[in-house]
Scaffold this motif. Structure first.
Motif, short mmCIF file in Angstrom:
data_model
loop_
_atom_site.label_atom_id
_atom_site.label_comp_id
_atom_site.label_asym_id
_atom_site.label_seq_id
_atom_site.Cartn_x
_atom_site.Cartn_y
_atom_site.Cartn_z
N GLY A 1 -18.46 10.80 46.14
CA GLY A 1 -17.88 9.48 45.88
C GLY A 1 -18.85 8.46 45.30
N THR A 2 -18.44 7.85 44.19
CA THR A 2 -19.28 6.84 43.56
C THR A 2 -18.84 5.43 43.98
OG1 THR A 2 -17.85 7.03 41.65
CG2 THR A 2 -19.96 8.17 41.51
N GLY A 3 -17.70 5.32 44.67
CA GLY A 3 -17.23 4.01 45.12
C GLY A 3 -18.17 3.41 46.15
N GLN A 4 -18.22 2.07 46.17
CA GLN A 4 -19.12 1.37 47.09
C GLN A 4 -18.56 1.37 48.51
OE1 GLN A 4 -22.14 -0.61 46.41
NE2 GLN A 4 -22.13 0.77 44.65
N VAL A 5 -19.42 1.64 49.47
CA VAL A 5 -19.03 1.49 50.87
C VAL A 5 -20.27 1.10 51.67
CG1 VAL A 5 -19.01 4.03 51.00
CG2 VAL A 5 -18.18 2.74 52.92
N GLY A 6 -20.13 0.02 52.44
CA GLY A 6 -21.28 -0.46 53.24
C GLY A 6 -22.47 -0.82 52.38
N GLY A 7 -22.24 -1.32 51.18
CA GLY A 7 -23.34 -1.83 50.36
C GLY A 7 -23.99 -0.81 49.44
#
Ligand SMILES: Nc1ncnc2c1ncn2[C@@H]1O[C@H](COP(=O)(O)OP(=O)(O)O)[C@@H](O)[C@H]1O
Ligand SMILES: [Mg+2]
Length: 328
Positions: free
Chosen positions: A285-291
């Motif tokens: 996953g390339t989506g942002q999560v937790g910064g």
């Protein structure tokens, strides 16, 4: 030297399997390490994540799963063949077709995940292993099945990752028997950390009885939600809980790893074998999560583990040095 790590928690659903599979991919595909995954859980989740249903059914039909290895001990058969059972180039990130991998000469090495698959039939094994322990003429101690038949394969790998079921029965103990360390993946809430003292006590107990080297390498926080007050409280309490669990056994409190794996669909879906993915980044996953991008958590975790392992090695050689010095 091969490092053998078991993933244990008495609670299901705390991301033991997801974490083990992600680390296997990370170490092999990004780190170019040779990794063997041992699936000891009858749920076969790691197996399905690494080879999918079709290849799993072929292995199960051929009796080439760890369940068959145990059944062989109970039945006095020899259907399971360790060399044949290892599935080379598991994971949907493997770049070489598995038919070709089997033809590669032994001296051609590349970072890849191999798998010893599980089977749902491991459920029956658990009860029947109890029988052989009370029989007088069994050939192999029920605790030493993995040690005797599987551990000789370990030397070909940098890492062996063992995905354990959420209990401390015979099958799990077989895994502990050959492990250098265990890791406790946990959601930082009461329900998930509740069983930690039991794990610690039981491992300390078998360690002493069977003279094992195993120690806890650390606790991995999973499904972390930074906005959850329950998890915040759980995290605050965890260091004390761990100290209370380990101190009575004279063992140091293991570290809680700084990398917390966030609760996100990206990581949950990453380990679905059937998803077509082009590379590691796309898979995790390339989506942002937790910064940060989801795919960065795997490498962060792997780096921390490698650091902890080299610290243990250093400590081990220091201890040996001191031992020799005092005996001189
Ligand atoms: N970081 C995460 N965020 C969201 N869901 C997750 C995460 N890690 C695992 N899951 C999901 O939680 C469930 C349990 O994970 P799993 O790895 O199978 O746990 P265990 O092996 O401890 O039983 C699965 O449905 C998995 O997809
Ligand atoms: Mg699991």
């Amino acid at each position: 030297m091969t490092k053998v790590l078991s993933f244990i928690n008495l609670k299901g659903g705390v991301a033991k399997t997801t974490t083990a599979v992600m680390l296997a991919d990370t170490l092999a595909i990004l780190g170019q390490k040779r990794v063997l995954v041992l699936d000891l859980d009858p749920q076969t989740n790691a197996t399905l994540a690494l080879i999918g249903e079709e290849r799993w059914m072929q292995a199960d039909d051929a009796g080439q799963t760890l369940a068959q290895l145990f059944l062989d001990q109970v039945n006095g058969t020899a259907i399971f063949d360790p060399a044949r059972a290892v599935i080379r180039g598991a994971s949907n990130l493997n770049l070489i077709r598995h038919e070709l991998i089997d033809q590669l000469p032994d001296d051609v090495q590349y970072g890849r995940v191999d798998l010893l698959p599980s089977s749902i039939r491991l459920i029956d094994v658990q009860d029947r292993m109890q029988d052989i322990s009370t029989r007088s003429h069994y050939a192999v101690s029920p605790m030493e099945v993995v040690r005797k038949f599987i551990a000789p394969l370990f030397t070909a790998y940098d890492y062996v990752l063992i995905d354990c079921p959420p209990n401390l029965g015979f099958v799990t103990l077989n895994g502990l028997e050959v492990s250098d360390h265990y890791l406790i993946p946990t959601i930082p809430d009461r329900m998930s950390t509740y069983g930690v003292p039991q794990i610690v006590n039981r491992v300390a107990d078998v360690k002493a009885k069977r003279n094992l080297k195993i120690s806890c390498l650390g606790v991995i926080i999973t499904k972390y939600q930074s906005n959850s007050s329950t998890q915040k409280r759980g995290l605050e309490r965890l260091p004390t809980d761990l100290e209370t669990a380990f101190a009575p056994h004279g063992e140091p409190t293991p570290p809680i790893l700084k990398t917390r794996l966030p609760q996100t669909n990206a990581l949950a879906e990453a380990v679905i074998y059937e998803r077509k993915v082009a590379n590691y980044r796309e898979k995790y996953g390339t989506g942002q999560v937790g910064g940060q991008a989801a795919y960065k958590y795997g490498p962060d975790l792997a780096d921390e583990l490698e650091e902890l392992l080299s610290f243990h090695d250093l400590q081990g050689s220091l201890d040996e040095h001191v031992l020799h010095a005092t005996h001189r």
